[in-house]
Design a protein around this motif. Structure first.
Motif, mmCIF file in Angstrom:
data_model
loop_
_atom_site.group_PDB
_atom_site.id
_atom_site.type_symbol
_atom_site.label_atom_id
_atom_site.label_comp_id
_atom_site.label_asym_id
_atom_site.label_seq_id
_atom_site.Cartn_x
_atom_site.Cartn_y
_atom_site.Cartn_z
ATOM 1 N N MET A 87 -8.237 -2.845 10.496
ATOM 2 C CA MET A 87 -6.876 -2.333 10.325
ATOM 3 C C MET A 87 -6.279 -2.861 9.034
ATOM 4 O O MET A 87 -5.619 -2.132 8.287
ATOM 5 C CB MET A 87 -6.003 -2.740 11.514
ATOM 6 C CG MET A 87 -6.327 -1.958 12.760
ATOM 7 S SD MET A 87 -5.559 -2.665 14.226
ATOM 8 C CE MET A 87 -3.881 -2.183 13.961
ATOM 9 N N VAL A 88 -6.521 -4.140 8.778
ATOM 10 C CA VAL A 88 -6.058 -4.718 7.524
ATOM 11 C C VAL A 88 -6.710 -3.987 6.354
ATOM 12 O O VAL A 88 -6.063 -3.689 5.345
ATOM 13 C CB VAL A 88 -6.359 -6.231 7.508
ATOM 14 C CG1 VAL A 88 -6.164 -6.818 6.133
ATOM 15 C CG2 VAL A 88 -5.489 -6.952 8.512
ATOM 16 N N GLY A 89 -7.989 -3.657 6.518
ATOM 17 C CA GLY A 89 -8.695 -2.910 5.474
ATOM 18 C C GLY A 89 -8.049 -1.556 5.214
ATOM 19 O O GLY A 89 -7.847 -1.172 4.059
ATOM 20 N N VAL A 90 -7.699 -0.844 6.291
ATOM 21 C CA VAL A 90 -7.019 0.449 6.137
ATOM 22 C C VAL A 90 -5.711 0.247 5.373
ATOM 23 O O VAL A 90 -5.371 1.022 4.481
ATOM 24 C CB VAL A 90 -6.745 1.101 7.514
ATOM 25 C CG1 VAL A 90 -5.851 2.326 7.364
ATOM 26 C CG2 VAL A 90 -8.040 1.497 8.190
ATOM 27 N N ALA A 91 -5.012 -0.830 5.717
ATOM 28 C CA ALA A 91 -3.729 -1.080 5.049
ATOM 29 C C ALA A 91 -3.927 -1.380 3.566
ATOM 30 O O ALA A 91 -3.198 -0.854 2.725
ATOM 31 C CB ALA A 91 -3.001 -2.232 5.733
ATOM 32 N N TYR A 92 -4.930 -2.212 3.230
ATOM 33 C CA TYR A 92 -5.194 -2.507 1.811
ATOM 34 C C TYR A 92 -5.445 -1.217 1.050
ATOM 35 O O TYR A 92 -4.912 -0.988 -0.036
ATOM 36 C CB TYR A 92 -6.450 -3.375 1.647
ATOM 37 C CG TYR A 92 -6.345 -4.814 2.076
ATOM 38 C CD1 TYR A 92 -5.123 -5.441 2.232
ATOM 39 C CD2 TYR A 92 -7.508 -5.557 2.301
ATOM 40 C CE1 TYR A 92 -5.058 -6.756 2.627
ATOM 41 C CE2 TYR A 92 -7.447 -6.883 2.692
ATOM 42 C CZ TYR A 92 -6.221 -7.485 2.856
ATOM 43 O OH TYR A 92 -6.178 -8.784 3.232
ATOM 44 N N LEU A 93 -6.301 -0.371 1.635
ATOM 45 C CA LEU A 93 -6.671 0.852 0.930
ATOM 46 C C LEU A 93 -5.483 1.811 0.845
ATOM 47 O O LEU A 93 -5.304 2.488 -0.169
ATOM 48 C CB LEU A 93 -7.866 1.527 1.610
ATOM 49 C CG LEU A 93 -9.154 0.688 1.593
ATOM 50 C CD1 LEU A 93 -10.274 1.403 2.317
ATOM 51 C CD2 LEU A 93 -9.576 0.377 0.165
ATOM 52 N N SER A 94 -4.669 1.858 1.907
ATOM 53 C CA SER A 94 -3.480 2.715 1.857
ATOM 54 C C SER A 94 -2.562 2.286 0.727
ATOM 55 O O SER A 94 -2.087 3.110 -0.053
ATOM 56 C CB SER A 94 -2.689 2.628 3.162
ATOM 57 O OG SER A 94 -3.438 3.096 4.230
ATOM 58 N N GLU A 95 -2.336 0.973 0.645
ATOM 59 C CA GLU A 95 -1.464 0.454 -0.413
ATOM 60 C C GLU A 95 -1.996 0.809 -1.791
ATOM 61 O O GLU A 95 -1.267 1.262 -2.659
ATOM 62 C CB GLU A 95 -1.434 -1.074 -0.336
ATOM 63 C CG GLU A 95 -0.483 -1.658 0.619
ATOM 64 C CD GLU A 95 -0.437 -3.161 0.419
ATOM 65 O OE1 GLU A 95 0.630 -3.722 0.605
ATOM 66 O OE2 GLU A 95 -1.469 -3.770 0.061
ATOM 67 N N LEU A 96 -3.301 0.578 -1.924
ATOM 68 C CA LEU A 96 -3.938 0.816 -3.207
ATOM 69 C C LEU A 96 -3.809 2.295 -3.591
ATOM 70 O O LEU A 96 -3.435 2.638 -4.703
ATOM 71 C CB LEU A 96 -5.416 0.428 -3.070
ATOM 72 C CG LEU A 96 -6.198 0.134 -4.329
ATOM 73 C CD1 LEU A 96 -5.573 -1.026 -5.075
ATOM 74 C CD2 LEU A 96 -7.643 -0.202 -3.964
ATOM 75 N N PHE A 97 -4.099 3.153 -2.614
ATOM 76 C CA PHE A 97 -4.047 4.582 -2.878
ATOM 77 C C PHE A 97 -2.624 5.013 -3.201
ATOM 78 O O PHE A 97 -2.383 5.726 -4.183
ATOM 79 C CB PHE A 97 -4.576 5.367 -1.674
ATOM 80 C CG PHE A 97 -4.415 6.846 -1.832
ATOM 81 C CD1 PHE A 97 -5.283 7.550 -2.644
ATOM 82 C CD2 PHE A 97 -3.373 7.519 -1.212
ATOM 83 C CE1 PHE A 97 -5.126 8.915 -2.823
ATOM 84 C CE2 PHE A 97 -3.211 8.877 -1.391
ATOM 85 C CZ PHE A 97 -4.084 9.580 -2.196
ATOM 86 N N ILE A 98 -1.671 4.589 -2.377
ATOM 87 C CA ILE A 98 -0.297 5.058 -2.580
ATOM 88 C C ILE A 98 0.268 4.505 -3.889
ATOM 89 O O ILE A 98 1.096 5.164 -4.524
ATOM 90 C CB ILE A 98 0.588 4.675 -1.372
ATOM 91 C CG1 ILE A 98 0.097 5.375 -0.096
ATOM 92 C CG2 ILE A 98 2.052 4.999 -1.627
ATOM 93 C CD1 ILE A 98 0.390 6.847 0.021
ATOM 94 N N SER A 99 -0.188 3.342 -4.309
ATOM 95 C CA SER A 99 0.337 2.821 -5.577
ATOM 96 C C SER A 99 -0.009 3.780 -6.718
ATOM 97 O O SER A 99 0.759 3.924 -7.661
ATOM 98 C CB SER A 99 -0.226 1.433 -5.855
ATOM 99 O OG SER A 99 -1.578 1.512 -6.233
ATOM 100 N N TRP A 100 -1.158 4.437 -6.597
ATOM 101 C CA TRP A 100 -1.495 5.450 -7.603
ATOM 102 C C TRP A 100 -0.780 6.771 -7.301
ATOM 103 O O TRP A 100 -0.152 7.369 -8.167
ATOM 104 C CB TRP A 100 -3.018 5.689 -7.627
ATOM 105 C CG TRP A 100 -3.360 6.945 -8.375
ATOM 106 C CD1 TRP A 100 -3.419 7.088 -9.734
ATOM 107 C CD2 TRP A 100 -3.620 8.232 -7.814
ATOM 108 N NE1 TRP A 100 -3.710 8.392 -10.055
ATOM 109 C CE2 TRP A 100 -3.835 9.119 -8.894
ATOM 110 C CE3 TRP A 100 -3.678 8.732 -6.517
ATOM 111 C CZ2 TRP A 100 -4.114 10.476 -8.705
ATOM 112 C CZ3 TRP A 100 -3.965 10.084 -6.330
ATOM 113 C CH2 TRP A 100 -4.182 10.939 -7.416
ATOM 114 N N TYR A 101 -0.861 7.194 -6.034
ATOM 115 C CA TYR A 101 -0.337 8.496 -5.618
ATOM 116 C C TYR A 101 1.155 8.616 -5.901
ATOM 117 O O TYR A 101 1.649 9.666 -6.286
ATOM 118 C CB TYR A 101 -0.630 8.661 -4.128
ATOM 119 C CG TYR A 101 -0.101 9.913 -3.469
ATOM 120 C CD1 TYR A 101 -0.846 11.081 -3.454
ATOM 121 C CD2 TYR A 101 1.130 9.902 -2.819
ATOM 122 C CE1 TYR A 101 -0.375 12.219 -2.826
ATOM 123 C CE2 TYR A 101 1.609 11.043 -2.187
ATOM 124 C CZ TYR A 101 0.865 12.194 -2.190
ATOM 125 O OH TYR A 101 1.323 13.321 -1.567
#
Lengths: 456, 399
Positions: free
Chosen positions: A308-322
């Protein structure tokens, strides 16, 4: 009449009777500590004293003794604070949420997990206290009447919400832990032969008689407390996350923070429980109660929350670009490739990559692998907070204020000191308190004991 | 004990479907924004019921992964709800196709002009997102999500029927199911987040929120939970699920209660953090909702939080079928309102209303959903056989 499925694995191994459970759990309290206990205890006390020395030095000289600067005004202190609060999450999750989910394996681990929670929250609470500089003013964090002057706490500040969240959490966890202890203290009291310990344990057991009425109330109050404590498992770390997320600092201000911090807290808490229990089961000879199956269940919780933490890291990373917000995008680019890249990748490795090994049954049922990976998670979760805090701060908006954080010996000393104090308290706990909830454990003997399961 | 789907129940679902079809057809003649409104309405109800169906598979997988014993007697209900997924996916695909061919503009970003710097409609922010929000990639993702969800649903269904016929030790079969469930949950864990970005968050193309995927997921979960609870009450009321006792109802009630809190928690996290920081590009999402849909916005929160909190707090309430139905129906509609609140302001701007078209479409989808789910439930016995946890579930008893 409940009937447990035959497919479920036994949770109490060996040919145990009710009496044998009492004997096994009381043995560390009634017997003498072995030399390993004394060695570990001495080391812990020394480290703790060194930490206390550094704390006193900080109080005497001020927080200028830390490595903080105007750009990185928050660093190890808050990192350690969040790390310890996070660790303090597993206990209440195990005692409250797993109780509501009727997880029988909780009986073997809840006591020490709750103790760990209490000690971890105490360590956490230390840091905001000493960071104030004038610790003798610490009570000003509470909303006190205006007779103290014109100062009044800022109700808009998540730092104040934190005061309430953590003090509530601490009180409820303490009450929960203590109420569970009462029948077990009474058992020790009834067995005690020395007058001093008999008196001490009879005071501690609040005159518990063990009659049916008392047990009914015990179970009712456990459920009520579980109901109250479950929202607290969510609220504490959510509010800790809001210390960051309500601000407008790139890398801090993101909506996933509260649930992601909660998942991370459970993750780190279970890792610490795993670390402690794998040692405790060996030293205190509790292999029949804290079985490989228990370790496996905890590893499963670790891999789920880690993912779940992994999903959150990737979400943050993606949204920072998006999002197209260049400050956000830069904050994350800087985390991964900037001067603190090593902290980011330590975090990613320890929190997201290595726990995935637990998908393999062979690895998650190996005690050595479990122990090593639990240490990895402990390290990774410290780095997570360090990454969030220091790497978001150190590149300020104007390049002329860019800076790095260098911890002083005081920073390091206090952090290590809290680990020392934590272990000192935990070791004392293991000598004077029943480390397993022995009476609750007895309640599952007939449904989940190895010998009873074989008879069916 | 088998459920037979005929007579009044079947007629009712057909009538509901007719109502839905009628309101969709008539909706196209509804003056300004008529077509956009109808498509938005189909997306709202289509997505809502798709989520209910998907929860069936998700919840089933959770039970395996968590080695949970008590809901085994309810397993056929979870499978029945999941049976809606293939048709539910078609409804979504229909809306997506219509968007791709510009019959509606719910997905603003599907307009190619936005990416052309020479065009007066060039939108720098949306052009920035082109690497992710472009039709081919978006369609590949959509098809992948739907195909895998449906494949797992059918697989679980097939294996459940196989299990009924087993003559050997069911343990290895059960363990294989656990592995499959874990694999599904990992896939679901990632794609439920990205799917909600693709299908829902991209409607408000400029806007972004990291928690969004979990928020949408919790809304699906609670809606599905309520639907499954209502179906159990219905079938038990017909005397077909005598093996479901008070304790099972109590536990279903607890899930409805707990997930209502989870939804509220995630709602609050998203709302509070954006409201507090008040950054224009973030808070505009809530400004649009609070300014143009004031009553609906706060009403949704009120219904979905206060209602279950107050009414499902006590043990007796959770064991009372009438009470569960009362609260369940209200929050089921409340979560449909939530999906309306998520989709409509982006798709319809300030013109969105809950009118005859929206209610009609909702009823139509409800009819379709029930027609398929009740049909699926009628095909097999309502109690599974040979499941290793069956005895434990039949003897489920809690205080």
């Amino acid at each position: 009449m409940q009937r447990e499925a035959a497919i479920r694995e036994p949770l109490i191994l060996g040919n145990k009777t009710y009496h044998q459970i009492t004997e096994d759990v009381c043995a560390p309290v009634e017997g003498k500590a072995n030399k390993y206990w004394y060695i570990v205890f001495s080391i812990s006390v020394m480290v703790a004293l060194w930490g206390l020395g550094c704390i006193l030095y900080t109080i005497g000289r001020g927080i200028g003794t830390w490595g903080l600067n105007t750009t990185v005004a928050w660093a190890w202190d808050i990192t350690n604070f969040v790390w310890w609060v996070g660790i303090g999450h597993a206990g209440t999750l195990i005692s409250a949420v797993l109780l509501l989910f009727r997880q029988k394996w909780r009986m073997a681990i809840n006591r020490s997990a709750e103790a760990m929670t209490i000690f971890a929250v105490m360590m956490a609470a230390l840091f905001p206290g000493i960071h104030m500089g004038r610790i003798w003013m610490a009570y000003w964090v509470f909303p006190l009447p205006n007779t103290f002057g014109s100062l009044w706490v800022n109700f808009n500040s998540p730092l104040l919400w934190d005061v309430f969240a953590i003090s509530t959490y601490f009180s409820v966890s303490l009450v929960f832990w203590y109420i569970g202890l009462i029948p077990d203290f009474a058992t020790i009291r009834d067995r005690a032969v020395k007058p001093v310990s008999k008196m001490a344990y009879s005071v501690l057991s609040f005159g518990w008689t063990g009659n049916a009425k008392a047990w009914i109330r015990f179970e009712e109050v456990s459920l009520v407390l579980a109901g109250l404590a479950t929202p607290l498992v969510f609220s504490v770390h959510s509010i800790v996350s809001m210390d960051f997320a309500t601000s407008v600092i790139p890398g801090w201000h993101t909506t996933i923070f509260p649930p992601y911090f909660v998942a991370g807290a459970i993750f780190s808490g279970f890792a610490m429980v795993q670390t402690l229990l794998l040692m405790a089961r060996k030293v205190l000879h509790l292999e029949s109660y804290i079985t490989i199956k228990h370790a496996e269940y905890m590893n499963i919780v670790i891999v789920i929350t880690g993912s779940m933490v992994g999903v959150a890291y990737l979400s943050e990373l993606f949204i920072s670009w998006y999002s197209g917000v260049e400050y956000e995008a830069y904050a994350f680019l800087n985390r991964a490739t900037g001067p603190y890249w090593w902290a980011y990748w330590s975090m990613m490795t320890c929190n997201v990559i290595t726990p995935q090994l637990f998908w393999f049954k062979k690895l998650r049922t190996s005690l050595i692998v479990s122990f090593v990976l639990s240490i990895f998670v402990n390290i990774g979760m410290w780095f997570e907070r360090f990454v969030i805090i220091v790497t978001s701060l150190h590149r300020d908006y104007i390049p002329s204020s860019w800076s790095m954080f260098h911890p002083t010996f005081v920073d390091i000393g206090i952090f290590l000191g809290t680990i020392g104090i934590f272990f000192t308290l935990f070791l004392l706990f293991s000598r004077f308190f029943p480390v397993l909830a022995l009476n609750e454990l007895k309640s599952i003997l007939k449904s989940s004991g190895d010998n009873y399961k074989k008879q069916h | 004990m088998e459920y037979v789907f005929d007579g009044r129940a079947k007629r009712l679902t057909l009538i509901l479907m007719a109502v839905g079809l009628l309101s969709i057809v008539l909706g196209f003649f509804g003056g300004d924004h008529a077509s956009q409104r109808v498509w938005t309405s189909i997306l709202i109800s289509g997505f809502f019921f798709f989520g209910v169906g998907l929860t069936g598979t998700f919840f089933l997988a959770i039970q395996y992964a968590a080695e949970s014993g008590w809901p085994t007697v309810l397993k056929r209900i979870f499978e029945g709800v999941a049976a809606y997924l293939p048709i539910g996916s078609l409804a979504l695909i229909l809306v997506f196709l219509a968007g791709t061919f510009h019959f509606h503009h719910i997905y603003h970003w599907m307009d190619a002009e936005l990416y052309d710097p020479a065009s007066p409609h060039y939108d720098e922010l949306i052009a920035h997102k082109q690497a992710y929000l472009n039709l081919p990639f978006w369609w590949i993702r959509t098809i992948a999500y739907l195909a895998v969800y449906i494949w797992f649903t059918m697989l679980f269904r097939k294996r459940s029927l196989m299990e009924d016929e087993l003559t050997v030790d069911p343990k290895p079969f059960f363990i294989k199911n656990q592995t499959l469930a874990a694999v599904f949950l990992v896939f679901f864990g990632y794609t439920s987040v990205t799917a909600s970005w693709d299908w829902i968050m991209s409607i408000d193309t400029h806007w972004f929120s990291t928690i969004f995927g979990w928020y949408i997921f919790s809304g699906m979960w609670i809606s599905g939970m309520v639907m499954m609870t209502l179906l159990v009450v219905y079938l038990k009321g017909k005397g077909l699920m005598e093996f479901v006792n008070d304790s099972h109802m109590h536990d279903m009630g607890k899930w409805v209660f707990a997930i209502s809190f989870l939804w509220t928690y995630l709602f609050f996290c998203q709302f509070m953090l954006y409201w507090y920081s008040d950054i224009p590009e973030e808070v505009m999402y809530f400004q649009a909702r609070i300014n143009d849909y004031t009553w609906l916005f706060w009403g949704t929160l009120l219904i979905n939080f206060i209602f279950p909190m107050l009414l499902l707090m006590s043990k007796d309430a959770k064991r009372n079928p009438g009470f569960l139905v009362f609260v369940g129906v209200i929050i089921f509609f409340g979560h449909w309102m939530d999906v309306f609140m998520i989709i409509s302001p982006g798709a319809m701007k300030d013109h969105g209303v809950i009118g005859l078209v929206e209610i009609g479409t909702f009823l139509g989808f409800l009819g379709l959903f029930l027609y398929i789910v009740l049909g699926a439930l009628a095909k097999r016995p309502l109690l599974v056989k040979n499941h290793p946890m069956l005895e434990e579930s039949l003897h489920h008893h809690i205080n």
